[in-house]
Write a protein that holds these residues in place. Sequence first.
Motif, PDB file in Angstrom:
ATOM      1  N   ARG A  62       0.838  -1.218   0.000  1.00  0.00           N
ATOM      2  CA  ARG A  62       0.000   0.000   0.000  1.00  0.00           C
ATOM      3  C   ARG A  62       0.861   1.250   0.000  1.00  0.00           C
ATOM      4  O   ARG A  62       0.571   2.223  -0.700  1.00  0.00           O
ATOM      5  CB  ARG A  62      -0.888  -0.011   1.250  1.00  0.00           C
ATOM      6  N   LEU A 101       2.304  -1.436  -5.760  1.00  0.00           N
ATOM      7  CA  LEU A 101       1.154  -1.321  -6.642  1.00  0.00           C
ATOM      8  C   LEU A 101      -0.063  -0.771  -5.911  1.00  0.00           C
ATOM      9  O   LEU A 101      -0.920  -0.122  -6.513  1.00  0.00           O
ATOM     10  CB  LEU A 101       0.841  -2.700  -7.248  1.00  0.00           C
ATOM     11  N   THR A 103      -0.450   1.697  -4.124  1.00  0.00           N
ATOM     12  CA  THR A 103      -0.601   3.148  -4.115  1.00  0.00           C
ATOM     13  C   THR A 103      -1.643   3.609  -5.125  1.00  0.00           C
ATOM     14  O   THR A 103      -2.183   4.710  -5.001  1.00  0.00           O
ATOM     15  CB  THR A 103       0.742   3.844  -4.424  1.00  0.00           C
ATOM     16  N   GLY A 104      -1.934   2.776  -6.105  1.00  0.00           N
ATOM     17  CA  GLY A 104      -2.899   3.155  -7.130  1.00  0.00           C
ATOM     18  C   GLY A 104      -4.319   2.726  -6.830  1.00  0.00           C
ATOM     19  O   GLY A 104      -5.227   2.977  -7.632  1.00  0.00           O
ATOM     20  N   TYR A 105      -4.542   2.056  -5.704  1.00  0.00           N
ATOM     21  CA  TYR A 105      -5.877   1.566  -5.360  1.00  0.00           C
ATOM     22  C   TYR A 105      -6.225   1.946  -3.922  1.00  0.00           C
ATOM     23  O   TYR A 105      -5.352   2.011  -3.057  1.00  0.00           O
ATOM     24  CB  TYR A 105      -5.954   0.045  -5.502  1.00  0.00           C
ATOM     25  N   SER A 106      -7.505   2.157  -3.670  1.00  0.00           N
ATOM     26  CA  SER A 106      -7.952   2.383  -2.300  1.00  0.00           C
ATOM     27  C   SER A 106      -8.663   1.159  -1.734  1.00  0.00           C
ATOM     28  O   SER A 106      -8.789   1.008  -0.523  1.00  0.00           O
ATOM     29  CB  SER A 106      -8.888   3.596  -2.224  1.00  0.00           C
ATOM     30  N   TYR A 160      -8.388  -2.907  -2.305  1.00  0.00           N
ATOM     31  CA  TYR A 160      -7.830  -4.078  -2.971  1.00  0.00           C
ATOM     32  C   TYR A 160      -7.607  -5.189  -1.955  1.00  0.00           C
ATOM     33  O   TYR A 160      -7.529  -4.952  -0.751  1.00  0.00           O
ATOM     34  CB  TYR A 160      -6.526  -3.754  -3.693  1.00  0.00           C
ATOM     35  N   GLU A 182     -11.240  -3.681  -5.914  1.00  0.00           N
ATOM     36  CA  GLU A 182     -10.902  -3.173  -7.236  1.00  0.00           C
ATOM     37  C   GLU A 182     -10.062  -4.190  -8.000  1.00  0.00           C
ATOM     38  O   GLU A 182     -10.211  -4.365  -9.209  1.00  0.00           O
ATOM     39  CB  GLU A 182     -10.120  -1.865  -7.127  1.00  0.00           C
ATOM     40  N   ALA A 185      -9.420  -2.044 -13.970  1.00  0.00           N
ATOM     41  CA  ALA A 185      -8.279  -2.772 -13.405  1.00  0.00           C
ATOM     42  C   ALA A 185      -8.460  -4.264 -13.666  1.00  0.00           C
ATOM     43  O   ALA A 185      -9.585  -4.775 -13.725  1.00  0.00           O
ATOM     44  CB  ALA A 185      -8.178  -2.521 -11.899  1.00  0.00           C
TER      45      ALA A 185
END
Length: 388
Positions: free
Chosen positions: A199, A203, A205-208, A210, A301, A336
């Motif tokens: 997080r 990777l 960092t691009g999702y809230s 997952y 996501e 995604a």
Amino acid sequence: MALRGTNQEFGRPYNRRIVLESIRLHGPIARGDIARRVGLTVQTVSTIVRELEEHGYVLSMREEPRGRGLPPATLRINPEGGYAVGIHVTPLGVNAALINLSGDVIESTYREAPNATPDHAFDLIGAMVLELTRLRPGGRVLGIGMALPGPFGVESMSFIGPTTMTGWKDVALRERLEASTGLPAFFETDMAAAAMGERLYGLGTGYSEYYYLYFGVGLGGVMVHDGSALRGAWGNAGEIGHIPVVPGGEPCPCGNRGCLERYLSLEALRRRNISDADWVDEVGPIFRNAITIIENLFDPETIILGGLASTDLLERLAGSVANLPNSISARKDRTAPRVTVARGGQHAVLRGAAALAVSGVLSPRFGQIFTAERERGRDILQGKGIAA
């Protein structure tokens, strides 16, 4: 979830953490932008920033003027403003890394120690920490975080079987870790540490929203919701490896039969003694069903595959999901992939473990979970830390 300042009790140290976290997440960033993000006045933010600069946690810089007037000074984290040590104890050995405030791995080391006893492991950890911290003489070492297989505090499942460490039951983990290193100590399950490492620095960092599926000696997983790992009532959420999936299947050390990790884990691969490609083909149906279960339970996501498994093995698994069963994630409007491979690598666990130690300084939400009681009445930012 927005990070917001507070005027409540203990507000001053809390606000400093809020500001510092905002700089870490969004820097380079101007004081006015910080104030708008966290709901504090520019004057309050400026006072906090001045203190952070004096203590060496942040750096201020100003771009060259491009027209009339001076552009506002922007702030960023000082990577060398402090360090933390991340430790990962597994049934195979001990990994350790010295990590700076930006999450960069300064150096890492490993000691092979199959089924190490607590005494042996903590002796190794003490020596490894000394070796690592000597790389930054005089550096501010904020603390140490240790990740190890869970769950914790479950009579029939904790520290039992090949996926955990026999003999570690009832060990005072935090106290032993502090005694062996002289550093403020924290601990977490390896899967949760890896999820947070991904997080913060990978990777994720691009999702809230997952799900991080952790392939270790066993199998675990963590749902990351709005940037935070969901941990459950006792901090053990994520033991997906102990979901029975094969009726009357292989006996599991937890006492059940047919548990998922008996078929889908590095220990399961070792027992089968076949090539990675053959194993992926063999466990493909079970793996795809597990993905569908996760999607229907958590609606992520994406599902990120990570842990101790090699990138090649994880890529093979991700490549085997071309014909996934339907689930609530089988949406036409999704952008995604349903399954992807972590970018944080095997250092994700160590970075996440180190984040436990720096969380009291960097992350208000995460830090409160682990440090609120021990920090009550003291302000960690005003201290000098522990010099290596």
